[in-house]
Design an enzyme around this catalytic site. Sequence first.
Site, PDB file in Angstrom:
ATOM      1  N   SER A 141       0.856  -1.191   0.000  1.00  0.00           N
ATOM      2  CA  SER A 141       0.000   0.000   0.000  1.00  0.00           C
ATOM      3  C   SER A 141       0.887   1.234   0.000  1.00  0.00           C
ATOM      4  CB  SER A 141      -0.844  -0.032   1.282  1.00  0.00           C
ATOM      5  OG  SER A 141      -1.257   1.256   1.687  1.00  0.00           O
ATOM      6  N   TYR A 167      -2.939  -0.968  10.142  1.00  0.00           N
ATOM      7  CA  TYR A 167      -2.870  -1.211   8.691  1.00  0.00           C
ATOM      8  C   TYR A 167      -1.497  -0.783   8.179  1.00  0.00           C
ATOM      9  CZ  TYR A 167      -4.439  -0.932   3.776  1.00  0.00           C
ATOM     10  OH  TYR A 167      -4.588  -1.086   2.412  1.00  0.00           O
TER      11      TYR A 167
HETATM   12  P1  NAP Z   1     -12.030  -5.199  -0.035  1.00  0.00           P
HETATM   13  O1  NAP Z   1     -12.853  -4.677  -1.155  1.00  0.00           O
HETATM   14  O2  NAP Z   1     -12.408  -4.914   1.379  1.00  0.00           O
HETATM   15  O3  NAP Z   1     -11.862  -6.811  -0.231  1.00  0.00           O
HETATM   16  C1  NAP Z   1     -11.078  -7.513   0.681  1.00  0.00           C
HETATM   17  C2  NAP Z   1     -11.232  -8.971   0.389  1.00  0.00           C
HETATM   18  O4  NAP Z   1     -10.467  -9.706   1.340  1.00  0.00           O
HETATM   19  C3  NAP Z   1     -12.692  -9.429   0.527  1.00  0.00           C
HETATM   20  O5  NAP Z   1     -13.015 -10.339  -0.498  1.00  0.00           O
HETATM   21  C4  NAP Z   1     -12.686 -10.101   1.881  1.00  0.00           C
HETATM   22  O6  NAP Z   1     -13.616 -11.134   2.047  1.00  0.00           O
HETATM   23  C5  NAP Z   1     -11.300 -10.713   1.890  1.00  0.00           C
HETATM   24  N1  NAP Z   1     -10.878 -11.078   3.253  1.00  0.00           N
HETATM   25  C6  NAP Z   1     -10.894 -10.292   4.352  1.00  0.00           C
HETATM   26  N2  NAP Z   1     -10.468 -10.986   5.420  1.00  0.00           N
HETATM   27  C7  NAP Z   1     -10.184 -12.248   4.976  1.00  0.00           C
HETATM   28  C8  NAP Z   1      -9.703 -13.428   5.594  1.00  0.00           C
HETATM   29  N3  NAP Z   1      -9.422 -13.463   6.913  1.00  0.00           N
HETATM   30  N4  NAP Z   1      -9.539 -14.543   4.834  1.00  0.00           N
HETATM   31  C9  NAP Z   1      -9.828 -14.517   3.505  1.00  0.00           C
HETATM   32  N5  NAP Z   1     -10.285 -13.421   2.845  1.00  0.00           N
HETATM   33  C10 NAP Z   1     -10.447 -12.304   3.592  1.00  0.00           C
HETATM   34  O7  NAP Z   1     -10.540  -4.674  -0.184  1.00  0.00           O
HETATM   35  P2  NAP Z   1      -9.729  -4.238  -1.492  1.00  0.00           P
HETATM   36  O8  NAP Z   1      -9.814  -2.767  -1.637  1.00  0.00           O
HETATM   37  O9  NAP Z   1     -10.082  -5.120  -2.635  1.00  0.00           O
HETATM   38  O10 NAP Z   1      -8.239  -4.570  -1.003  1.00  0.00           O
HETATM   39  C11 NAP Z   1      -7.621  -5.801  -1.305  1.00  0.00           C
HETATM   40  C12 NAP Z   1      -6.185  -5.708  -0.822  1.00  0.00           C
HETATM   41  O11 NAP Z   1      -5.558  -4.574  -1.436  1.00  0.00           O
HETATM   42  C13 NAP Z   1      -6.053  -5.493   0.684  1.00  0.00           C
HETATM   43  O12 NAP Z   1      -4.908  -6.180   1.159  1.00  0.00           O
HETATM   44  C14 NAP Z   1      -5.834  -3.999   0.815  1.00  0.00           C
HETATM   45  O13 NAP Z   1      -5.122  -3.671   1.979  1.00  0.00           O
HETATM   46  C15 NAP Z   1      -5.014  -3.731  -0.408  1.00  0.00           C
HETATM   47  N6  NAP Z   1      -5.031  -2.356  -0.861  1.00  0.00           N
HETATM   48  C16 NAP Z   1      -6.194  -1.759  -1.219  1.00  0.00           C
HETATM   49  C17 NAP Z   1      -6.156  -0.434  -1.668  1.00  0.00           C
HETATM   50  C18 NAP Z   1      -7.401   0.308  -2.071  1.00  0.00           C
HETATM   51  O14 NAP Z   1      -7.320   1.537  -2.259  1.00  0.00           O
HETATM   52  N7  NAP Z   1      -8.550  -0.350  -2.213  1.00  0.00           N
HETATM   53  C19 NAP Z   1      -4.946   0.232  -1.734  1.00  0.00           C
HETATM   54  C20 NAP Z   1      -3.788  -0.409  -1.322  1.00  0.00           C
HETATM   55  C21 NAP Z   1      -3.835  -1.712  -0.894  1.00  0.00           C
HETATM   56  P3  NAP Z   1     -15.200 -10.829   2.157  1.00  0.00           P
HETATM   57  O15 NAP Z   1     -15.634 -10.533   0.773  1.00  0.00           O
HETATM   58  O16 NAP Z   1     -15.766 -12.105   2.703  1.00  0.00           O
HETATM   59  O17 NAP Z   1     -15.338  -9.661   3.078  1.00  0.00           O
HETATM   60  C1  GCO Z   2      -7.080   4.603   4.193  1.00  0.00           C
HETATM   61  C2  GCO Z   2      -7.201   3.719   2.975  1.00  0.00           C
HETATM   62  C3  GCO Z   2      -5.811   3.377   2.451  1.00  0.00           C
HETATM   63  C4  GCO Z   2      -5.916   2.718   1.109  1.00  0.00           C
HETATM   64  C5  GCO Z   2      -4.600   2.223   0.600  1.00  0.00           C
HETATM   65  C6  GCO Z   2      -3.713   3.350   0.135  1.00  0.00           C
HETATM   66  O1  GCO Z   2      -7.895   4.479   5.121  1.00  0.00           O
HETATM   67  O2  GCO Z   2      -6.172   5.461   4.164  1.00  0.00           O
HETATM   68  O3  GCO Z   2      -7.924   2.529   3.275  1.00  0.00           O
HETATM   69  O4  GCO Z   2      -5.182   2.565   3.393  1.00  0.00           O
HETATM   70  O5  GCO Z   2      -6.780   1.612   1.156  1.00  0.00           O
HETATM   71  O6  GCO Z   2      -3.945   1.409   1.500  1.00  0.00           O
HETATM   72  O7  GCO Z   2      -2.570   2.790  -0.488  1.00  0.00           O
END
Ligand code: NAP
Ligand code: GCO
Length: 255
Positions: free
Chosen positions: A146, A159
């Site tokens: 992230s 986080y």
């Molecule tokens: P999201 O929409 O909240 O989806 C998260 C997924 O992880 C969901 O399918 C959830 O399952 C699953 N999950 C949560 N806990 C779990 C567990 N214990 N075992 C198995 N599956 C689990 O999040 P996202 O935005 O797609 O993010 C995915 C990844 O990218 C995360 O690691 C997040 O930190 C990272 N990320 C996201 C962003 C962003 O801006 N969105 C930026 C940087 C990094 P359920 O569907 O059952 O809830």
């Molecule tokens: C927050 C967001 C971020 C993004 C991502 C940025 O609360 O600031 O959830 O953590 O998801 O990780 O890279």
Amino acid sequence: MSGLFDLSGKTALVTGSARGLGLSYAQGLAKAGATVILNDIRAGLMDESVQNLRAQGFQAHGVVFDVTDERAVEQSFVQLNEQGLHIDILINNAGIQFRQPMVDLALENWQRVIDTNLTSAFIVSRAAAKRMIARGQGGKIINIGSLTSQAARPTVAPYTAAKGGIKMLTCAMAAEWAEFNIQTNAIGPGYILTDMNTALIDNKEFDTWVKNSNPSKRWGKPEELIGTAVYLSSSASDYVNGQIIYVDGGWLAVL
Ligand code: NAP
Ligand code: GCO
């Protein structure tokens, strides 16, 4: 050149892939020729996504396990292997967010985020790597970091700590597993339009901050992460190890 990015004959497991970025990664790797295995803790949602991928003509399977449960993870890998599914590519994508000032943060909530966002990558990668090493055919492990792997903002301390740990765990995996032709790298997405950020997207002040803080002046889209995932899953990255690639619109590159 296109052969460099061809994943035909490869099997990829993406954790937390019933929706969000994980589903985008899975769809992208499937389009590149991989057999994809979705994972989630909600079987119904996961099965629906598996069927959707199959309806598009892709090779897709699903396996339900909680990434924090080492026994369930090990049992799932045994089950997959018994089905003839051997993991060549692992994307440790599952993750949660919990926003609260540290002075108010309960230890259980700190631990839950650390377990889901960091320890899980160790648990699942350990299960995958020992089998990749035994098979002697190498592999690809992609951890999901992230912007908070590199910089912090208030109210997301667990986080941030977890994602900072992901960056260095990626280096540790490269240090131990590169000799077995396993390349371990990370993707650091910027602020992307997914369910995790709904509250932020709907907050006008935060939305403005995101747009003013990166030179692209916008949120990222899930599909904009796919190219980097395919690259790090393919032979095009066979001499890349221990790196984190930020897909952030230029956020971390500018003052
Ligand atoms: P999201 O929409 O909240 O989806 C998260 C997924 O992880 C969901 O399918 C959830 O399952 C699953 N999950 C949560 N806990 C779990 C567990 N214990 N075992 C198995 N599956 C689990 O999040 P996202 O935005 O797609 O993010 C995915 C990844 O990218 C995360 O690691 C997040 O930190 C990272 N990320 C996201 C962003 C962003 O801006 N969105 C930026 C940087 C990094 P359920 O569907 O059952 O809830
Ligand atoms: C927050 C967001 C971020 C993004 C991502 C940025 O609360 O600031 O959830 O953590 O998801 O990780 O890279």
